[in-house]
Every structure is written in C-alpha cells, then in structure tokens.
Write a protein that holds these residues in place. Structure first.
Motif, PDB file in Angstrom:
ATOM      1  N   CYS A 220      -0.972 -64.535 -13.437  1.00 59.86           N
ATOM      2  CA  CYS A 220      -0.415 -65.429 -12.277  1.00 59.86           C
ATOM      3  C   CYS A 220      -1.491 -65.303 -11.219  1.00 59.86           C
ATOM      4  CB  CYS A 220       0.786 -64.904 -11.983  1.00 59.86           C
ATOM      5  SG  CYS A 220       1.955 -65.437 -12.936  1.00 59.86           S
ATOM      6  N   THR A 253       4.474 -67.496 -17.514  1.00 57.81           N
ATOM      7  CA  THR A 253       3.827 -68.795 -17.864  1.00 57.81           C
ATOM      8  C   THR A 253       2.938 -68.883 -16.586  1.00 57.81           C
ATOM      9  OG1 THR A 253       5.544 -69.777 -16.347  1.00 57.81           O
ATOM     10  CG2 THR A 253       5.686 -70.273 -18.323  1.00 57.81           C
ATOM     11  N   GLN A 254       1.453 -69.341 -16.947  1.00 50.66           N
ATOM     12  CA  GLN A 254       0.570 -69.498 -15.650  1.00 50.66           C
ATOM     13  C   GLN A 254       1.197 -70.206 -14.607  1.00 50.66           C
ATOM     14  OE1 GLN A 254      -3.461 -70.217 -17.298  1.00 50.66           O
ATOM     15  NE2 GLN A 254      -4.048 -70.245 -15.262  1.00 50.66           N
ATOM     16  N   GLN A 255       0.866 -69.370 -13.161  1.00 43.93           N
ATOM     17  CA  GLN A 255       1.622 -69.885 -12.141  1.00 43.93           C
ATOM     18  C   GLN A 255       0.683 -69.582 -10.925  1.00 43.93           C
ATOM     19  OE1 GLN A 255       5.238 -67.715 -11.532  1.00 43.93           O
ATOM     20  NE2 GLN A 255       6.354 -69.596 -11.773  1.00 43.93           N
ATOM     21  N   ARG A 257       1.413 -68.017  -7.308  1.00 44.76           N
ATOM     22  CA  ARG A 257       2.326 -67.334  -6.510  1.00 44.76           C
ATOM     23  C   ARG A 257       1.829 -67.235  -5.141  1.00 44.76           C
ATOM     24  NH1 ARG A 257       6.936 -65.857 -10.016  1.00 44.76           N
ATOM     25  NH2 ARG A 257       7.274 -64.346  -8.532  1.00 44.76           N
ATOM     26  N   PRO A 268       7.069 -67.988  -6.717  1.00 46.80           N
ATOM     27  CA  PRO A 268       6.458 -68.901  -7.362  1.00 46.80           C
ATOM     28  C   PRO A 268       6.140 -70.123  -6.368  1.00 46.80           C
ATOM     29  CG  PRO A 268       8.697 -68.802  -8.195  1.00 46.80           C
ATOM     30  CD  PRO A 268       8.574 -67.719  -7.160  1.00 46.80           C
ATOM     31  N   ARG A 270       3.790 -73.021  -7.286  1.00 44.23           N
ATOM     32  CA  ARG A 270       3.422 -74.281  -8.086  1.00 44.23           C
ATOM     33  C   ARG A 270       3.018 -73.688  -9.566  1.00 44.23           C
ATOM     34  NH1 ARG A 270      -1.105 -74.725  -4.229  1.00 44.23           N
ATOM     35  NH2 ARG A 270      -2.876 -73.999  -5.327  1.00 44.23           N
ATOM     36  N   SER A 271       3.238 -74.425 -10.545  1.00 46.94           N
ATOM     37  CA  SER A 271       2.758 -74.053 -11.816  1.00 46.94           C
ATOM     38  C   SER A 271       1.183 -74.310 -11.814  1.00 46.94           C
ATOM     39  CB  SER A 271       3.278 -75.004 -12.810  1.00 46.94           C
ATOM     40  OG  SER A 271       2.799 -76.297 -12.648  1.00 46.94           O
ATOM     41  N   LYS A 272       0.362 -73.466 -12.385  1.00 46.91           N
ATOM     42  CA  LYS A 272      -0.998 -73.655 -12.208  1.00 46.91           C
ATOM     43  C   LYS A 272      -1.426 -74.743 -12.603  1.00 46.91           C
ATOM     44  CE  LYS A 272      -5.209 -72.167 -11.966  1.00 46.91           C
ATOM     45  NZ  LYS A 272      -5.677 -71.944 -10.545  1.00 46.91           N
TER      46      LYS A 272
END
Ligand code: ADP
Ligand code: MG
Length: 484
Positions: A220, A253-255, A257, A268, A270-272
């Motif tokens: 992350c 999950t790749q994120q 933050r 969190p 956004r998602s990566k």
C-alpha cells in the motif's frame, strides 16, 4: 536494523520503499519565470504558463536541470544524457493544465545509493531507483470559507525532484534514517532546503509485509506523510494493520492510503491507479532533454564535501568522537559554523563548545543556529582566551553567557569586567597566606595527615580570587606553602 513483527501466525518482515518529492531550490519555476518564494500572498506568483492559459508554451529552466544533475551526482547515481518530459494526465481542481509534465520512461537520473547510519552503529546501503523532474500542482484551500474552496496556484509549476528508493528498508528506523540522510545530502548540495513543515520535502511511504524469505508482498502507498515522526507512526500503524488483515483471512489489495495525523491512522483513498490510467505521452511542446558531458563535469567539479566524507574527516583528521562528528554534520550550517570555530584551534575544545554550550543554550531558548547572537568568529575568540590562559574554562562559561546576552566579543567582556585569570604568583601567594592565617585548625589537621583537606584550601583560594586564580598555579603554590 531489520525488525521482525510478531503476529499470530509467526513473525513478519516489513518491506518499505519511499518516494520523496523534493522542491528544487531555484529562483523560478520549472517551465516559467514566475518566482518561487514560499509564503507569498495567494496567486501572486503565477505566470500564464502556470495558469495554463491556452497557447502558452513551457520553456525549460536550465537551473532546475542543473540542480537535478547535481543531486544525481551527490547520490552517486547514473546521469542519463537523454531524458524525456511526458504528460501525466489527470483532473484536479488545482491542476489547470489537466496534466502534469513529468518524466516517466526516461528519467534524468537513474540508479544510485544512499548510506544510512543506524542506531546500533551499523551502516546500510539503500538503493535509489531513479530521480525525475516534474512540475508541482497548485493547492486547494478548504479552510478559508464555510462553503467554498479556493485554489492557490503559487506552487503550480514549481520544480520537483521525485526521488524513488528501492524497497530496501526493513523497519521504521531505517526509513526515517534514509529520509534524514537524503534531506541532509540535499541541504549540503543546496538543491532543496528539505523543509518538511513548508512542504518542500514530502514523502509517500510504500509498505508491505511478508514472512521472512518469501517473495515481496502486496504494498500500500501512504500519502501525506510529512514529518519524520509521521513516517515512523504511519509505518507502525500500517504494518500492524496489514498483518492483522492477512492473518484474519483478508489479503492486502494494492491501494493508495492517506495518513491522518490527528487520528494516527491510515485510511483508504483510492485503489491503486496504473500507469496506463494516466495516458503518459511525450510532451509535444518539449524536445528530449540532452545533456552534454561538459555540463555534467562542470557540475561535478562544484560538488561540496558531502556529509559522509565530512564525518570521516572530522573523526580521522580532527580527532573527534563518532558521536560529536555525527552531531556536527547533521546540518550543513552547523558543520560550517563548527569549521570556522575549529580553524587553527583545538578541534575537540571547539566541538565541546559548539555542542554543549552553544547548541545547548540555543536549544533552551528555542533558537536556531542562524539566530545565534554569538558568531563562529566570536566563539573562536573565546576559545583563544581559554587556550592562552587569559581565562579559565569556568570563567569562560560566564563570559559566554554574557556574550550570548549582549552579542559582545569575549575579549571586551573580560576586559570590562576584569575577569582575567590571575597567574601572577605574588598575588596568589598573598591570598594563600590569608587563607592559611584564617584557618589555623585546618592547617594543623592537614599537616598531620588529613590530605583530603587540600581541596578545601583550593576552594577557599579560588573563592577569594573570585574564580580568577589560575588553578594550576594555586595547586602548586598551596602544596609548597602547606608543606612547610
Ligand atoms: P508507482 O510508480 O506505481 O508508485 P514504483 O514501482 O515506482 O510504483 O514503486 C514505488 C515505490 O514502491 C518504490 O519506492 C518501491 O521501492 C516501492 N515498492 C515496490 N514494491 C514494494 C513492495 N512490495 N513493498 C514495499 N514497497 C514496494
Ligand atoms: Mg507512486
């Protein structure tokens, strides 16, 4: 030091990589002539280029390029003779162009490395993956009005170096040591002021956990981590969170933050995003940047002595302890100050005065070295008076306190207040005779074997001389007189 974290399923290893954005020290922006002074009134440092007016063309600031090369050389990195500016497309209210000009496939600087000093005395090499040039965005201000947000474009277009590390760090300590060392190097080079409070240096922290020996885990990326303390706290929080999540059956999950310094947690954002989301392409307004060897060599020739070299020199040729050398080189201004004080003087004595007296007093008053009322030349002058025995080390402390308060020179204070050390044996003998006459019982006791009383006599003589008698002379004369 690598530090393993205990989880319910065994031990975990932390893996950390940092992306640091460092604002380049330069008069004007990366592609415009607008000034870069920090703290100016909103939107007063914005050219048409920075505001992205239609038809405006970017013109590369040569000074910023030189600063990036200088930094690359300071990081022992590969300088790429050809690099390419690309557009990184995204929408944001404080990004009027709708894209950021950055470097992607062909950065100006490639692999390098930084040596970091750890608390157990060991040194670890951390790889630098790349350094590229890019524009900064503006700033959205959400706290100026109850219902409106404002945009300040002063920062829009300022030159940044993004310095990306390898995922080589294994603990919060290593990460903060890396950041401190990087900041120190940039300050020595004069390419970034390293001021994290003003946002001149910002770090994104990438972190993952794994079982020792396993492949790298999913990471992350934590944004908005803008002090060394926050880096430490964010890593501690995030590593725990990841371990607990994996152990409870929820893989990471790749994120991206966000670090919340008030709540001391990551959240969190956004998602990566992937590189293709940005639609990078070479900026058609800018030619590939070509550097000639002559320019690189010219810059190399002007590199200053960097912190590691300086530290070794202070230890090896000036005879300082590892600790003292570490304190003195921690800031370039501090090291420069010390070197003026120590020039042609006893280096250890100079180090003592700078570290224990000067930094001690500045610290107590909440002042920085730049605000010091005592200049390096003045402190040197005080040390000269100690070395030539005009004053004792003890009196020197009083003189120093007075210098600090008034900004006067040591010699003037000593003169005005008659603080000169008395080395004249006649004057000291006279005082000793008085002390002996006033303390007949102690004299008898001393002469009949109570050696410990010697200290009492020294104390009395020093007191009568108001601390000005030369201690060595006092000792010598007392011994002979009491021995009679
Ligand atoms: P991006 O540009 O998408 O952020 P990069 O490949 O440039 O991706 O990596 C960004 C940072 O993440 C680098 O500092 C790198 O060292 C670090 N990194 C990469 N993989 C990991 C991992 N598994 N765990 C921790 N950090 C990592
Ligand atoms: Mg990134």
């Amino acid at each position: 030091m690598a530090q393993l974290l205990q989880g319910e399923t065994g031990q975990w290893e932390l893996v950390i990589g940092l992306e640091v954005h460092a604002q380049i020290t330069a008069q004007s922006k990366l592609f415009s002539g607008a000034p870069t002074t920090f703290g100016a009134a909103p939107n007063t440092q914005v050219s048409f280029v920075d505001a992205a007016m239609p038809g405006m063309l970017p013109v590369l600031n040569e000074k910023c390029v030189e600063q990036a090369v200088r930094t690359g050389l300071g990081l022992n990195a590969v300088i790429h003779k050809v690099s390419v500016f690309e557009r990184k497309n995204y929408f944001y209210a404080d990004l009027p162009q709708g894209y950021q000009i950055s470097q992607f496939l062909h950065p100006i600087v490639g692999k390098g490395e930084i040596e970091v000093d750890l608390s157990d005395g060991s040194v670890k090499k951390i790889g630098v993956t790349r350094l590229h040039l890019e524009q900064d965005a503006g700033k959205s201000l959400h706290d100026q009005h109850p219902t409106k947000s404002f945009v300040d474009l002063n920062r829009s277009g300022c030159a940044l170096m993004e310095i990306v590390s390898e995922p080589d760090m294994r603990s919060a300590e290593e990460a903060t040591a890396y950041l401190s060392k990087l900041r120190m190097i940039l300050q020595y080079l004069g390419t970034c002021n390293g001021n994290m409070d003003e946002g001149s240096m910002r770090a994104d922290v990438n972190i993952s956990v794994r079982k020792p020996g396993d492949e790298l885990g999913t990471r992350c990326e934590i944004k908005n981590v803008n002090s060394l303390k926050a880096v430490q706290a964010a890593i501690e929080y995030e590593s725990r969170r990841q371990i607990e999540s994996i152990e409870s059956g929820e893989p990471i999950t790749q994120q991206t933050r966000l670090w919340d310094p008030a709540k001391m947690e990551t959240r969190p954002m956004r998602s990566k995003e992937e590189a293709h989301d940005y639609r990078y392409f070479p900026d058609p307004d800018l030619l590939p940047l070509e550097l000639d060897e002559g320019l690189i060599e010219k810059i190399r020739a002007t590199l200053p002595e960097l912190p590691d070299e300086k530290k070794h020199r202070l230890i090896e040729t000036m005879g300082l302890s590892i600790y003292d050398a570490g304190v003195l080189i921690a800031e370039r201004r501090r090291a420069d100050y010390f070197e003026i004080v120590a020039k042609n003087r006893d280096a250890k004595l100079a180090a003592n005065w700078v570290i224990n007296e000067l930094l001690g007093l500045l610290n107590k008053n909440g002042q920085t070295l730049e605000e010091s009322p005592v200049s390096a030349q003045q402190l040197g002058g005080l040390i000269d008076l100690i070395s030539d025995q005009t004053i004792s080390g003890k009196i020197a402390k009083d003189v120093f306190a007075e210098m600090f308060e008034t900004g006067k020179n040591a010699s003037d204070i000593v003169e005005e207040k008659g603080m000169k050390q008395v080395t004249d044996t006649g004057a000291i003998e006279k005082i000793i005779d008085e002390v002996i006459a006033e303390n007949p019982d102690n004299v008898t006791a001393y002469r009949s074997g109570k050696d410990k009383l010697f200290g009492f006599f020294v104390g009395q003589v020093m007191k009568k001389s108001q601390g000005k008698a030369n201690p060595a002379t006092v000792n010598e004369l007392l011994k002979s007189k009491l021995g009679q």
